[in-house]
Write a protein that holds these residues in place. Structure first.
Motif, PDB file in Angstrom:
ATOM      1  N   GLN A   1       5.248 -11.573  -0.563  1.00 26.21           N
ATOM      2  CA  GLN A   1       4.255 -11.407   0.497  1.00 26.21           C
ATOM      3  C   GLN A   1       3.752  -9.966   0.571  1.00 26.21           C
ATOM      4  OE1 GLN A   1       6.846 -12.946   3.549  1.00 26.21           O
ATOM      5  NE2 GLN A   1       5.684 -14.877   3.684  1.00 26.21           N
TER       6      GLN A   1
ATOM      7  N   TYR B   1      -4.356  -7.151  -1.610  1.00 25.45           N
ATOM      8  CA  TYR B   1      -5.480  -7.200  -0.667  1.00 25.45           C
ATOM      9  C   TYR B   1      -6.020  -5.792  -0.414  1.00 25.45           C
ATOM     10  CZ  TYR B   1      -7.993  -7.775   3.754  1.00 25.45           C
ATOM     11  OH  TYR B   1      -8.944  -7.740   4.741  1.00 25.45           O
TER      12      TYR B   1
ATOM     13  N   GLN C   1      -0.155  -8.482   0.078  1.00 32.25           N
ATOM     14  CA  GLN C   1      -0.816  -7.555   0.997  1.00 32.25           C
ATOM     15  C   GLN C   1      -1.285  -6.295   0.268  1.00 32.25           C
ATOM     16  OE1 GLN C   1      -1.761  -8.259   4.079  1.00 32.25           O
ATOM     17  NE2 GLN C   1      -0.834 -10.269   3.756  1.00 32.25           N
TER      18      GLN C   1
END
Length: 135
Positions: A18, A25, A22
Motif C-alpha cells: 500500500q 501516486y 501511494q
C-alpha cells in the motif's frame, strides 16, 4: 495508544504494498518524495530529521522503497514518515504525508487544562513519561 498524524491516520498501518502504491501516486503527480524520522512525535514538532535528500525526478517507487527499507533498518525504533512535496506553481507545499513506521513503544501525550486570568482556559499537550516495558 496509537499516534495519529497525517493522511490515513484513521486507517490501520499501511502495508509495504500500500505504501508503494501511494509513492507511485506521488511520483505520477510529479511530487518529490521525502523520508523523515523522529523520536519526538509531539504534534507541534514539525521538524523531523531527514533521511537523505528529497527524491526528485524518480519514475519508479522501488527507489523510494529501497531508501525506506534502509531507514527502517537504521531507525526502526522511531517514527518514520513519508511526504510528497508538490513544487508546482500555486501549490509549493506538502500534498501528502503519513507514518510508515512506529516504534515498539508508542509515545503518550496528555492534554493539560489550566485556568488563567479572566476565566480564560489554556490547553497544552505534554508528553507523558512512560517506563519502557520489555516485550
Amino acid at each position: 495508544m496509537k499516534l495519529t498524524q497525517g493522511c490515513f491516520s484513521f486507517l490501520p498501518d499501511l502495508t509495504d504494498d500500500q505504501i508503494t502504491k501511494q509513492v507511485q501516486y506521488c511520483l505520477a503527480n510529479g511530487w518529490a518524495v521525502n523520508i523523515e524520522f523522529t523520536d519526538d512525535p509531539h504534534p507541534r514538532n514539525t521538524y523531523w530529521e531527514m533521511w537523505g535528500l528529497p527524491m526528485f525526478d524518480l519514475q519508479d517507487a522501488a527507489g523510494v522503497m529501497m531508501e525506506l527499507a534502509e531507514c527502517r533498518r537504521v531507525y526502526g525504533d522511531r517514527y518514520i514518515r513519508l511526504s510528497g512535496f508538490d513544487s508546482s506553481h500555486g501549490w509549493e507545499s506538502v500534498r501528502i504525508s503519513f507514518l510508515v513506521n512506529r516504534p515498539p513503544q508508542e509515545a503518550e501525550f496528555e492534554l493539560v487544562r489550566q485556568e488563567i486570568g479572566g476565566r480564560a482556559i489554556r490547553y497544552s499537550t505534554i508528553r507523558k513519561n512512560v517506563a519502557h516495558v520489555p516485550q
